[in-house]
Design a protein around this motif. Sequence first.
Motif, PDB file in Angstrom:
ATOM      1  N   LEU A  91      16.963 -32.340 -10.817  1.00  0.00           N
ATOM      2  CA  LEU A  91      17.751 -30.939 -10.463  1.00  0.00           C
ATOM      3  C   LEU A  91      18.891 -31.026 -11.563  1.00  0.00           C
ATOM      4  CD1 LEU A  91      18.013 -28.404  -8.788  1.00  0.00           C
ATOM      5  CD2 LEU A  91      19.280 -29.878  -7.110  1.00  0.00           C
ATOM      6  N   ALA A  92      19.589 -32.017 -11.433  1.00  0.00           N
ATOM      7  CA  ALA A  92      20.850 -32.088 -12.434  1.00  0.00           C
ATOM      8  C   ALA A  92      20.542 -31.912 -13.812  1.00  0.00           C
ATOM      9  CB  ALA A  92      21.378 -33.866 -12.170  1.00  0.00           C
ATOM     10  N   ALA A  93      19.323 -32.730 -14.565  1.00  0.00           N
ATOM     11  CA  ALA A  93      18.925 -32.266 -15.854  1.00  0.00           C
ATOM     12  C   ALA A  93      18.845 -30.896 -16.016  1.00  0.00           C
ATOM     13  CB  ALA A  93      17.901 -33.187 -15.944  1.00  0.00           C
ATOM     14  N   TRP A  94      18.141 -30.254 -14.959  1.00  0.00           N
ATOM     15  CA  TRP A  94      17.792 -28.853 -15.155  1.00  0.00           C
ATOM     16  C   TRP A  94      18.959 -27.930 -15.084  1.00  0.00           C
ATOM     17  CZ3 TRP A  94      17.796 -24.095 -12.388  1.00  0.00           C
ATOM     18  CH2 TRP A  94      16.750 -23.157 -12.719  1.00  0.00           C
ATOM     19  N   PHE A  95      19.819 -28.285 -14.258  1.00  0.00           N
ATOM     20  CA  PHE A  95      21.227 -27.515 -14.223  1.00  0.00           C
ATOM     21  C   PHE A  95      21.983 -27.669 -15.432  1.00  0.00           C
ATOM     22  CE2 PHE A  95      21.312 -27.366  -9.375  1.00  0.00           C
ATOM     23  CZ  PHE A  95      20.913 -26.025  -9.376  1.00  0.00           C
ATOM     24  N   ASP A  96      21.563 -28.746 -16.253  1.00  0.00           N
ATOM     25  CA  ASP A  96      22.287 -28.844 -17.720  1.00  0.00           C
ATOM     26  C   ASP A  96      21.574 -27.805 -18.631  1.00  0.00           C
ATOM     27  OD1 ASP A  96      24.012 -31.061 -16.988  1.00  0.00           O
ATOM     28  OD2 ASP A  96      22.703 -32.743 -17.818  1.00  0.00           O
ATOM     29  N   ARG A  97      20.421 -27.756 -18.389  1.00  0.00           N
ATOM     30  CA  ARG A  97      19.646 -26.652 -19.164  1.00  0.00           C
ATOM     31  C   ARG A  97      19.972 -25.182 -18.693  1.00  0.00           C
ATOM     32  NH1 ARG A  97      14.192 -28.812 -21.361  1.00  0.00           N
ATOM     33  NH2 ARG A  97      14.597 -30.836 -21.343  1.00  0.00           N
ATOM     34  N   VAL A  98      20.325 -24.918 -17.455  1.00  0.00           N
ATOM     35  CA  VAL A  98      20.820 -23.868 -17.012  1.00  0.00           C
ATOM     36  C   VAL A  98      22.069 -23.284 -17.758  1.00  0.00           C
ATOM     37  CG1 VAL A  98      21.812 -22.413 -14.957  1.00  0.00           C
ATOM     38  CG2 VAL A  98      19.699 -23.949 -14.665  1.00  0.00           C
ATOM     39  N   ALA A  99      22.979 -24.322 -17.879  1.00  0.00           N
ATOM     40  CA  ALA A  99      24.257 -24.004 -18.493  1.00  0.00           C
ATOM     41  C   ALA A  99      24.074 -23.509 -20.122  1.00  0.00           C
ATOM     42  CB  ALA A  99      25.126 -25.224 -18.854  1.00  0.00           C
ATOM     43  N   ALA A 100      23.184 -24.050 -20.646  1.00  0.00           N
ATOM     44  CA  ALA A 100      22.651 -23.616 -22.276  1.00  0.00           C
ATOM     45  C   ALA A 100      22.199 -22.257 -22.302  1.00  0.00           C
ATOM     46  CB  ALA A 100      21.944 -24.912 -22.740  1.00  0.00           C
ATOM     47  N   TYR A 101      21.168 -22.102 -21.233  1.00  0.00           N
ATOM     48  CA  TYR A 101      20.536 -20.823 -20.836  1.00  0.00           C
ATOM     49  C   TYR A 101      21.689 -19.814 -20.715  1.00  0.00           C
ATOM     50  CZ  TYR A 101      18.639 -17.181 -17.714  1.00  0.00           C
ATOM     51  OH  TYR A 101      18.397 -16.105 -17.317  1.00  0.00           O
ATOM     52  N   ALA A 102      22.632 -20.075 -19.685  1.00  0.00           N
ATOM     53  CA  ALA A 102      23.620 -19.126 -19.608  1.00  0.00           C
ATOM     54  C   ALA A 102      24.335 -18.500 -20.768  1.00  0.00           C
ATOM     55  CB  ALA A 102      24.358 -19.641 -18.379  1.00  0.00           C
ATOM     56  N   ARG A 103      24.645 -19.565 -21.479  1.00  0.00           N
ATOM     57  CA  ARG A 103      25.468 -19.107 -22.862  1.00  0.00           C
ATOM     58  C   ARG A 103      24.439 -18.089 -23.467  1.00  0.00           C
ATOM     59  NH1 ARG A 103      26.851 -24.429 -22.446  1.00  0.00           N
ATOM     60  NH2 ARG A 103      25.152 -25.169 -23.671  1.00  0.00           N
ATOM     61  N   VAL A 104      23.306 -18.473 -23.927  1.00  0.00           N
ATOM     62  CA  VAL A 104      22.473 -17.624 -24.520  1.00  0.00           C
ATOM     63  C   VAL A 104      22.317 -16.087 -24.102  1.00  0.00           C
ATOM     64  CG1 VAL A 104      19.964 -17.045 -25.297  1.00  0.00           C
ATOM     65  CG2 VAL A 104      20.994 -19.370 -25.831  1.00  0.00           C
ATOM     66  N   LYS A 105      21.991 -16.387 -22.590  1.00  0.00           N
ATOM     67  CA  LYS A 105      22.061 -15.105 -21.889  1.00  0.00           C
ATOM     68  C   LYS A 105      23.320 -13.960 -22.135  1.00  0.00           C
ATOM     69  CE  LYS A 105      21.612 -13.308 -16.990  1.00  0.00           C
ATOM     70  NZ  LYS A 105      21.843 -13.596 -15.587  1.00  0.00           N
ATOM     71  N   ARG A 106      24.532 -14.716 -21.653  1.00  0.00           N
ATOM     72  CA  ARG A 106      25.683 -14.217 -22.116  1.00  0.00           C
ATOM     73  C   ARG A 106      25.813 -13.491 -23.403  1.00  0.00           C
ATOM     74  NH1 ARG A 106      30.043 -17.863 -23.112  1.00  0.00           N
ATOM     75  NH2 ARG A 106      28.985 -17.507 -25.001  1.00  0.00           N
ATOM     76  N   ASP A 107      25.346 -14.279 -24.300  1.00  0.00           N
ATOM     77  CA  ASP A 107      25.338 -13.652 -25.734  1.00  0.00           C
ATOM     78  C   ASP A 107      24.522 -12.625 -26.191  1.00  0.00           C
ATOM     79  OD1 ASP A 107      27.435 -15.409 -26.479  1.00  0.00           O
ATOM     80  OD2 ASP A 107      26.210 -16.960 -27.287  1.00  0.00           O
ATOM     81  N   VAL A 108      23.062 -12.959 -25.673  1.00  0.00           N
ATOM     82  CA  VAL A 108      22.041 -11.615 -25.801  1.00  0.00           C
ATOM     83  C   VAL A 108      22.372 -10.523 -24.902  1.00  0.00           C
ATOM     84  CG1 VAL A 108      19.710 -11.073 -25.114  1.00  0.00           C
ATOM     85  CG2 VAL A 108      20.285 -13.249 -26.292  1.00  0.00           C
ATOM     86  N   PHE A 109      22.885 -10.583 -23.923  1.00  0.00           N
ATOM     87  CA  PHE A 109      23.249  -9.527 -22.789  1.00  0.00           C
ATOM     88  C   PHE A 109      24.388  -8.776 -23.495  1.00  0.00           C
ATOM     89  CE2 PHE A 109      20.708 -10.079 -18.638  1.00  0.00           C
ATOM     90  CZ  PHE A 109      19.773 -10.475 -19.165  1.00  0.00           C
ATOM     91  N   ALA A 110      25.258  -9.134 -24.088  1.00  0.00           N
ATOM     92  CA  ALA A 110      26.400  -8.455 -24.799  1.00  0.00           C
ATOM     93  C   ALA A 110      25.882  -7.712 -25.933  1.00  0.00           C
ATOM     94  CB  ALA A 110      27.433  -9.730 -25.079  1.00  0.00           C
ATOM     95  N   ALA A 111      24.881  -8.113 -26.545  1.00  0.00           N
ATOM     96  CA  ALA A 111      24.408  -7.549 -27.651  1.00  0.00           C
ATOM     97  C   ALA A 111      23.398  -6.565 -27.644  1.00  0.00           C
ATOM     98  CB  ALA A 111      23.785  -8.570 -28.751  1.00  0.00           C
ATOM     99  N   VAL A 112      22.263  -6.366 -26.356  1.00  0.00           N
ATOM    100  CA  VAL A 112      21.508  -5.419 -26.327  1.00  0.00           C
ATOM    101  C   VAL A 112      22.196  -4.303 -25.312  1.00  0.00           C
ATOM    102  CG1 VAL A 112      19.920  -7.032 -26.647  1.00  0.00           C
ATOM    103  CG2 VAL A 112      20.345  -6.612 -24.188  1.00  0.00           C
ATOM    104  N   GLU A 113      21.401  -3.279 -25.444  1.00  0.00           N
ATOM    105  CA  GLU A 113      21.527  -2.109 -24.527  1.00  0.00           C
ATOM    106  C   GLU A 113      21.369  -2.330 -23.076  1.00  0.00           C
ATOM    107  OE1 GLU A 113      22.798   0.855 -25.982  1.00  0.00           O
ATOM    108  OE2 GLU A 113      22.620   0.109 -27.716  1.00  0.00           O
ATOM    109  N   ALA A 114      22.050  -1.749 -22.243  1.00  0.00           N
ATOM    110  CA  ALA A 114      22.223  -1.965 -20.800  1.00  0.00           C
ATOM    111  C   ALA A 114      20.748  -1.885 -20.221  1.00  0.00           C
ATOM    112  CB  ALA A 114      23.209  -1.022 -20.207  1.00  0.00           C
ATOM    113  N   GLY A 115      19.700  -0.612 -20.589  1.00  0.00           N
ATOM    114  CA  GLY A 115      18.536  -0.958 -20.203  1.00  0.00           C
ATOM    115  C   GLY A 115      17.753  -2.058 -20.456  1.00  0.00           C
ATOM    116  N   THR A 116      17.739  -2.488 -21.677  1.00  0.00           N
ATOM    117  CA  THR A 116      17.234  -3.676 -22.053  1.00  0.00           C
ATOM    118  C   THR A 116      17.564  -4.830 -21.396  1.00  0.00           C
ATOM    119  OG1 THR A 116      16.829  -2.849 -24.425  1.00  0.00           O
ATOM    120  CG2 THR A 116      16.748  -5.268 -24.301  1.00  0.00           C
ATOM    121  N   TRP A 117      18.786  -5.193 -20.964  1.00  0.00           N
ATOM    122  CA  TRP A 117      19.296  -6.416 -20.326  1.00  0.00           C
ATOM    123  C   TRP A 117      18.924  -6.249 -18.774  1.00  0.00           C
ATOM    124  CZ3 TRP A 117      22.734  -6.097 -16.545  1.00  0.00           C
ATOM    125  CH2 TRP A 117      23.721  -5.105 -16.540  1.00  0.00           C
ATOM    126  N   ARG A 118      19.074  -5.060 -18.406  1.00  0.00           N
ATOM    127  CA  ARG A 118      18.538  -4.686 -17.016  1.00  0.00           C
ATOM    128  C   ARG A 118      17.032  -5.266 -16.688  1.00  0.00           C
ATOM    129  NH1 ARG A 118      22.014  -0.417 -16.710  1.00  0.00           N
ATOM    130  NH2 ARG A 118      20.527   1.097 -17.285  1.00  0.00           N
TER     131      ARG A 118
END
Length: 168
Positions: A91-118
Amino acid sequence: MSASVESGGSRRADAQRNRERILQAARVLVSEPGELKLNAVAKACGIGHGALYRHFPTREDLLAEVYRRDVEELIAAAPRLLATHKPLDALAAWFDRVAAYARVKRDVFAAVEAGTWRDLAAHSLGPIGEAVELLLAAGRSDGSVRADAELDARGPRLLSILGNGLRA
């Protein structure tokens, strides 16, 4: 085997390698300041613009695939981690991966149209929740995670879990 069959297989393999290189480059570049440019992705992975556009006709197509790939890798990591770690360590190792995923998610969602990120978010929440529950269930089963630690913990129960986890 005829030369045309062999060359067709080789072209498909080259195309798949190009696709992977494009996705790897885009994943790195999406976290850099400014808007992700398809020209920069093509240059970073050493392919022509035509090859990039054959795989990803638009910037949104590319970003959506970067996000989907990260979600797939995050979900697949849960059972792999459980196979090699104790549940709480997994679980701890998986949460480390979640942190990396969250950074990519933030950057991707900031760059795509609202309909796409929804749409992307709607298709990822269930599978990510299932991965969390898999890890929590393994921990509850072996006693390393509290019996009341469930994915849907809310309000006072969630605060109790967090508070107990912070206690020295």
